[in-house]
Design a protein around this motif. Structure first.
Motif, mmCIF file in Angstrom:
data_model
loop_
_atom_site.group_PDB
_atom_site.id
_atom_site.type_symbol
_atom_site.label_atom_id
_atom_site.label_comp_id
_atom_site.label_asym_id
_atom_site.label_seq_id
_atom_site.Cartn_x
_atom_site.Cartn_y
_atom_site.Cartn_z
ATOM 1 N N UNK A 59 0.827 -1.196 0.000
ATOM 2 C CA UNK A 59 0.000 0.000 0.000
ATOM 3 C C UNK A 59 0.868 1.255 0.000
ATOM 4 N N UNK A 60 0.269 2.412 -0.222
ATOM 5 C CA UNK A 60 1.014 3.668 -0.087
ATOM 6 C C UNK A 60 1.607 3.824 1.323
ATOM 7 N N UNK A 61 0.901 3.293 2.329
ATOM 8 C CA UNK A 61 1.421 3.347 3.705
ATOM 9 C C UNK A 61 2.726 2.566 3.812
ATOM 10 N N UNK A 62 2.792 1.366 3.197
ATOM 11 C CA UNK A 62 4.021 0.570 3.220
ATOM 12 C C UNK A 62 5.175 1.339 2.575
ATOM 13 N N UNK A 63 4.894 1.948 1.426
ATOM 14 C CA UNK A 63 5.933 2.712 0.732
ATOM 15 C C UNK A 63 6.371 3.913 1.578
ATOM 16 N N UNK A 64 5.428 4.599 2.196
ATOM 17 C CA UNK A 64 5.763 5.755 3.038
ATOM 18 C C UNK A 64 6.645 5.333 4.213
ATOM 19 N N UNK A 65 6.335 4.184 4.829
ATOM 20 C CA UNK A 65 7.150 3.675 5.933
ATOM 21 C C UNK A 65 8.577 3.414 5.451
ATOM 22 N N UNK A 66 8.693 2.795 4.289
ATOM 23 C CA UNK A 66 10.004 2.506 3.713
ATOM 24 C C UNK A 66 10.789 3.797 3.491
ATOM 25 N N UNK A 67 10.153 4.806 2.917
ATOM 26 C CA UNK A 67 10.825 6.079 2.635
ATOM 27 C C UNK A 67 11.287 6.752 3.921
ATOM 28 N N UNK A 68 10.443 6.747 4.946
ATOM 29 C CA UNK A 68 10.807 7.375 6.223
ATOM 30 C C UNK A 68 12.036 6.698 6.834
ATOM 31 N N UNK A 69 12.039 5.366 6.871
ATOM 32 C CA UNK A 69 13.168 4.628 7.459
ATOM 33 C C UNK A 69 14.433 4.845 6.627
ATOM 34 N N UNK A 70 14.316 4.728 5.307
ATOM 35 C CA UNK A 70 15.473 4.928 4.424
ATOM 36 C C UNK A 70 16.071 6.320 4.609
ATOM 37 N N UNK A 71 15.227 7.343 4.604
ATOM 38 C CA UNK A 71 15.718 8.712 4.732
ATOM 39 C C UNK A 71 16.322 8.973 6.106
ATOM 40 N N UNK A 72 15.734 8.385 7.160
ATOM 41 C CA UNK A 72 16.259 8.593 8.514
ATOM 42 C C UNK A 72 17.672 8.014 8.625
ATOM 43 N N UNK A 73 17.873 6.815 8.105
ATOM 44 C CA UNK A 73 19.203 6.196 8.182
ATOM 45 C C UNK A 73 20.198 6.978 7.329
ATOM 46 N N UNK A 74 19.796 7.359 6.129
ATOM 47 C CA UNK A 74 20.679 8.159 5.271
ATOM 48 C C UNK A 74 21.073 9.456 5.975
ATOM 49 N N UNK A 75 20.115 10.143 6.569
ATOM 50 C CA UNK A 75 20.390 11.409 7.246
ATOM 51 C C UNK A 75 21.243 11.216 8.504
ATOM 52 N N UNK A 76 21.055 10.089 9.203
ATOM 53 C CA UNK A 76 21.858 9.813 10.404
ATOM 54 C C UNK A 76 23.315 9.547 10.036
ATOM 55 N N UNK A 77 23.553 8.902 8.908
ATOM 56 C CA UNK A 77 24.922 8.619 8.470
ATOM 57 C C UNK A 77 25.601 9.845 7.850
ATOM 58 N N UNK A 78 24.835 10.719 7.237
ATOM 59 C CA UNK A 78 25.364 11.821 6.433
ATOM 60 C C UNK A 78 26.458 12.663 7.101
ATOM 61 N N UNK A 79 26.349 13.040 8.371
ATOM 62 C CA UNK A 79 27.394 13.894 8.953
ATOM 63 C C UNK A 79 28.759 13.206 9.074
ATOM 64 N N UNK A 80 28.788 11.880 9.026
ATOM 65 C CA UNK A 80 30.023 11.132 9.259
ATOM 66 C C UNK A 80 30.650 10.559 7.996
ATOM 67 N N UNK A 81 29.966 10.682 6.869
ATOM 68 C CA UNK A 81 30.417 9.988 5.664
ATOM 69 C C UNK A 81 30.507 10.949 4.479
ATOM 70 N N UNK A 82 31.206 10.492 3.443
ATOM 71 C CA UNK A 82 31.318 11.294 2.220
ATOM 72 C C UNK A 82 30.016 11.282 1.436
ATOM 73 N N UNK A 83 29.414 10.103 1.319
ATOM 74 C CA UNK A 83 28.208 9.943 0.506
ATOM 75 C C UNK A 83 27.538 8.651 0.932
#
Length: 109
Positions: A59-83
């Motif tokens: 469902x759109x809810x499943x996709x939204x959950x995936x996007x939130x988790x993916x973006x949170x992890x990407x943003x948490x790593x961002x200050x410590x990594x090049x890309x």
């Protein structure tokens, strides 16, 4: 530490974790996700989101959950990594379908 051993015996395919602050507070977990791994300057994190029974597309809810988790992890790593490079293989876990992604990154020297 007994809870950690129990979790490992109950599901040896899962990743177990045990954290302690040294003052009597501890956290024990067991998960199908590899939350963090590091080899030299290379780090990776796996996350499962949008888990549902096998069957029709999510469902759109499943996709939204995936996007939130993916973006949170990407943003948490961002200050410590090049890309942060996100890989999204299709995944099936036991009797369910889940959206899995792997975040790969190189730590800043």
């Amino acid at each position: 530490m007994h809870a950690h051993t129990y979790a490992q015996e109950r599901d040896p395919r899962a990743y177990q974790l045990y954290l302690s602050d040294g003052c009597g507070t501890s956290f024990v977990g067991s998960t199908p996700e590899r939350l963090y791994t590091r080899t030299g300057r290379h780090v990776a994190s796996e996350a499962v989101a949008g888990t549902r029974p096998r069957g029709p597309p999510g469902s759109p809810k499943d996709h939204a959950e995936f996007v939130v988790v993916r973006d949170w992890i990407r943003d948490a790593l961002a200050p410590c990594v090049r890309e942060v490079d996100i890989e999204v293989p299709k995944s099936v876990l036991k009797q369910c379908f889940a959206m899995l992604f792997v975040a790969l990154a190189l730590l800043v020297p």
